[in-house]
Write a protein that holds these residues in place. Structure first.
Motif, PDB file in Angstrom:
ATOM      1  N   LEU A   1      -3.981   1.092  -7.688  1.00  0.00           N
ATOM      2  CA  LEU A   1      -3.564   1.244  -6.308  1.00  0.00           C
ATOM      3  C   LEU A   1      -3.306  -0.129  -5.706  1.00  0.00           C
ATOM      4  N   PHE A   2      -2.092  -0.326  -5.175  1.00  0.00           N
ATOM      5  CA  PHE A   2      -1.726  -1.588  -4.528  1.00  0.00           C
ATOM      6  C   PHE A   2      -1.589  -1.328  -3.033  1.00  0.00           C
ATOM      7  N   LEU A   3      -2.425  -1.994  -2.240  1.00  0.00           N
ATOM      8  CA  LEU A   3      -2.499  -1.775  -0.800  1.00  0.00           C
ATOM      9  C   LEU A   3      -1.854  -2.944  -0.063  1.00  0.00           C
ATOM     10  N   TRP A   4      -0.852  -2.646   0.776  1.00  0.00           N
ATOM     11  CA  TRP A   4      -0.096  -3.676   1.496  1.00  0.00           C
ATOM     12  C   TRP A   4      -0.280  -3.511   2.996  1.00  0.00           C
ATOM     13  N   ASP A   5      -0.925  -4.507   3.636  1.00  0.00           N
ATOM     14  CA  ASP A   5      -1.083  -4.515   5.095  1.00  0.00           C
ATOM     15  C   ASP A   5      -1.539  -3.137   5.596  1.00  0.00           C
ATOM     16  N   VAL A   6      -2.641  -2.647   5.044  1.00  0.00           N
ATOM     17  CA  VAL A   6      -2.976  -1.239   5.239  1.00  0.00           C
ATOM     18  C   VAL A   6      -3.882  -1.003   6.444  1.00  0.00           C
ATOM     19  N   VAL A   7      -3.731   0.178   6.986  1.00  0.00           N
ATOM     20  CA  VAL A   7      -4.616   0.710   8.016  1.00  0.00           C
ATOM     21  C   VAL A   7      -5.811   1.344   7.320  1.00  0.00           C
TER      22      VAL A   7
ATOM     23  N   ALA B   1      -5.337  -3.677  -5.957  1.00  0.00           N
ATOM     24  CA  ALA B   1      -4.822  -4.991  -5.581  1.00  0.00           C
ATOM     25  C   ALA B   1      -4.451  -4.926  -4.107  1.00  0.00           C
ATOM     26  N   ILE B   2      -4.437  -6.083  -3.458  1.00  0.00           N
ATOM     27  CA  ILE B   2      -4.188  -6.144  -2.020  1.00  0.00           C
ATOM     28  C   ILE B   2      -3.102  -7.180  -1.751  1.00  0.00           C
ATOM     29  N   GLY B   3      -2.128  -6.814  -0.923  1.00  0.00           N
ATOM     30  CA  GLY B   3      -1.092  -7.747  -0.470  1.00  0.00           C
ATOM     31  C   GLY B   3      -1.036  -7.750   1.042  1.00  0.00           C
ATOM     32  N   TRP B   4      -0.767  -8.924   1.634  1.00  0.00           N
ATOM     33  CA  TRP B   4      -0.801  -9.013   3.101  1.00  0.00           C
ATOM     34  C   TRP B   4       0.101 -10.141   3.578  1.00  0.00           C
ATOM     35  N   GLY B   5       0.763  -9.925   4.693  1.00  0.00           N
ATOM     36  CA  GLY B   5       1.500 -10.991   5.352  1.00  0.00           C
ATOM     37  C   GLY B   5       0.543 -11.878   6.127  1.00  0.00           C
ATOM     38  N   GLU B   6       0.610 -13.184   5.898  1.00  0.00           N
ATOM     39  CA  GLU B   6      -0.330 -14.088   6.561  1.00  0.00           C
ATOM     40  C   GLU B   6      -0.165 -14.086   8.075  1.00  0.00           C
ATOM     41  N   GLN B   7       1.036 -13.760   8.555  1.00  0.00           N
ATOM     42  CA  GLN B   7       1.285 -13.732   9.995  1.00  0.00           C
ATOM     43  C   GLN B   7       1.450 -12.298  10.508  1.00  0.00           C
TER      44      GLN B   7
ATOM     45  N   PHE C   1      -9.302  -9.719   3.286  1.00  0.00           N
ATOM     46  CA  PHE C   1     -10.488 -10.225   2.599  1.00  0.00           C
ATOM     47  C   PHE C   1     -11.713  -9.370   2.896  1.00  0.00           C
ATOM     48  N   ARG C   2     -11.765  -8.764   4.075  1.00  0.00           N
ATOM     49  CA  ARG C   2     -12.820  -7.779   4.336  1.00  0.00           C
ATOM     50  C   ARG C   2     -12.649  -6.567   3.433  1.00  0.00           C
ATOM     51  N   LEU C   3     -11.414  -6.148   3.242  1.00  0.00           N
ATOM     52  CA  LEU C   3     -11.140  -5.013   2.359  1.00  0.00           C
ATOM     53  C   LEU C   3     -11.509  -5.364   0.920  1.00  0.00           C
ATOM     54  N   GLN C   4     -11.186  -6.569   0.504  1.00  0.00           N
ATOM     55  CA  GLN C   4     -11.546  -7.026  -0.839  1.00  0.00           C
ATOM     56  C   GLN C   4     -13.045  -6.890  -1.086  1.00  0.00           C
ATOM     57  N   GLN C   5     -13.872  -7.272  -0.106  1.00  0.00           N
ATOM     58  CA  GLN C   5     -15.317  -7.199  -0.240  1.00  0.00           C
ATOM     59  C   GLN C   5     -15.823  -5.758  -0.240  1.00  0.00           C
TER      60      GLN C   5
ATOM     61  N   GLY D   1     -15.252  -4.350  -7.632  1.00  0.00           N
ATOM     62  CA  GLY D   1     -14.631  -5.346  -8.503  1.00  0.00           C
ATOM     63  C   GLY D   1     -13.930  -6.485  -7.805  1.00  0.00           C
ATOM     64  N   GLU D   2     -14.021  -6.581  -6.483  1.00  0.00           N
ATOM     65  CA  GLU D   2     -13.348  -7.640  -5.733  1.00  0.00           C
ATOM     66  C   GLU D   2     -11.910  -7.845  -6.221  1.00  0.00           C
ATOM     67  N   PRO D   3     -11.020  -6.936  -5.857  1.00  0.00           N
ATOM     68  CA  PRO D   3      -9.630  -7.019  -6.326  1.00  0.00           C
ATOM     69  C   PRO D   3      -8.937  -8.294  -5.859  1.00  0.00           C
ATOM     70  N   SER D   4      -7.835  -8.624  -6.539  1.00  0.00           N
ATOM     71  CA  SER D   4      -7.059  -9.800  -6.154  1.00  0.00           C
ATOM     72  C   SER D   4      -6.408  -9.577  -4.799  1.00  0.00           C
TER      73      SER D   4
END
Length: 285
Positions: A130-136, A228-234, A244-248, A252-255
Motif C-alpha cells: 500500500l502506497f499512501l500519498w498525502d493521505v487523510v 510506503a508513504i509519499g508527501w509534498g513538502e509544501q 512522519f507521524r504516520l510512519q511511526q 515496520g516504519e515504512p519509507s
C-alpha cells in the motif's frame, strides 16, 4: 496539452451497494500483466483522473484499476448518494470482490488513503502493498476552507453559480504549491459546476467527518502488508509532519518520500517523480 494527463478509457459502470460506480481498467499491451494488479484510489474533490498518468505508466507491466467514488467524477452524485468515509470503505471492499482481486497493489491519495486503509483494516481485504500519498488519516485533516464549508453547508450551497464556480476553482488551485495551469484547474473544477455538481460538492464536504478516521488510526498497528508513504513538502492542506507521524504508527516504519516544492497534488505537480517512486515500490514489493 494539460488535458492529456487526465486521459482514461471510457468507464464501465457497475452497481456497488446500490450505487452506480464508474470504473476504469487499463491492461498492458498484449493483455499479459507481468506483476500484481494495481488499484488506485482518489481523494476529494478529485476523481480517478488525478491518477490517470500514473495508471497509464504502471499499465506497461500491470493490470490497473481505478474508480470514481460515488459522489465524485462520473459516478452517481445524486442527493441520495452517501459519501461518508464508512460507506466509501465498504464500497471499495465490495468493488475489490467484484473485480476478484487478491492482494493487489493499492495506491491512495487524500481521503482515498482512509478508504483503502478502512477496506483493509475494517473489512478484511488483503493487499500486497500500500502506497499512501498525502493521505487523510491522522488528525487534524481538512483545510480551513473545508472546515468552514462543513459548518455552513446550506449557505455555500445557495451561492449563485458564478460565485460557486470561482470559489471551487480557487479552492482546487490552492491545493498545489506549484501553480497548476488553467486547463488543469478547469478540468478538475468541471464536475462541480453543473446543477447536479454544485450541491454534490458541498454535500460531500459535509459528510466527511474526523470521527470516521479514528477507528482506522487505532488499527494502524495491525496493517498486514508492506507500506510506503509519499508527501509534498509544501502540502498546504495536510502538513508533511503527518507523514512522519504516520510512519511511526505503521508496522515496520515504512519509507517516507518527501517531494520538495510540491503541495497536496503530488500526482499532478510532480508526475515523473511519483511514477519513479511507484516503479521502485512495485519492484521492491
Amino acid at each position: 496539452m494539460a488535458t492529456d494527463r487526465f486521459d482514461l478509457p471510457e468507464p464501465v459502470f457497475v452497481l456497488v451497494g446500490g450505487d452506480r460506480v464508474a470504473t476504469y481498467e487499463i491492461t498492458p499491451d498484449g493483455g499479459n500483466a507481468a506483476s500484481a494488479d494495481v488499484v488506485f484510489c482518489h481523494g476529494t474533490p478529485w476523481s480517478a483522473q488525478v491518477w490517470a498518468q500514473a495508471a497509464r505508466h504502471l499499465s506497461s507491466g500491470h493490470r490497473v484499476y481505478l474508480w470514481d467514488m460515488p459522489g465524485y467524477g462520473r459516478s452517481a452524485r445524486g442527493s441520495d448518494v452517501r459519501t461518508d468515509l464508512h460507506t466509501q470503505m465498504r464500497r471499495l471492499a465490495l468493488l475489490l470482490d467484484h473485480w476478484e482481486l487478491e492482494q493487489p497493489f493499492v495506491v491512495a491519495h487524500d481521503i482515498g488513503g482512509a478508504v483503502a486503509l478502512g477496506a483493509h483494516l475494517l473489512h478484511g481485504h488483503d493487499y500486497r502493498s500500500l502506497f499512501l500519498w498525502d493521505v487523510v488519516t491522522l488528525e487534524p485533516w481538512g483545510s480551513e476552507f473545508f472546515r468552514l464549508v462543513a459548518d455552513n453547508t446550506d449557505v455555500f450551497a445557495a451561492l449563485p453559480s458564478a460565485l460557486h464556480a470561482a470559489l471551487v476553482s480557487e479552492y482546487i488551485a490552492g491545493a498545489s504549491h506549484q501553480q497548476l495551469d488553467r486547463d488543469t484547474v478547469a478540468t478538475l473544477t468541471e464536475p462541480w459546476i453543473s446543477d447536479e455538481g454544485q450541491p454534490a460538492f458541498y454535500r460531500q464536504i459535509a459528510e466527511l467527518r474526523t470521527e470516521h478516521t479514528r477507528p482506522i488510526v487505532d488499527a494502524l498497528p495491525r496493517v498486514r502488508c508492506s507500506t510506503a508513504i509519499g508527501w509534498g513538502e509544501q502540502d498546504p492542506w495536510i502538513t508533511v509532519e503527518q507523514a512522519f507521524r504516520l510512519q511511526q504508527s505503521l508496522p515496520g516504519e515504512p519509507s517516507v518520500l518527501t517531494l520538495p516544492g510540491v503541495g497536496h497534488l503530488s500526482p499532478l505537480e510532480s508526475p515523473a517523480l511519483v511514477q519513479q517512486a511507484l516503479d521502485a515500490w512495485a519492484a521492491s514489493a
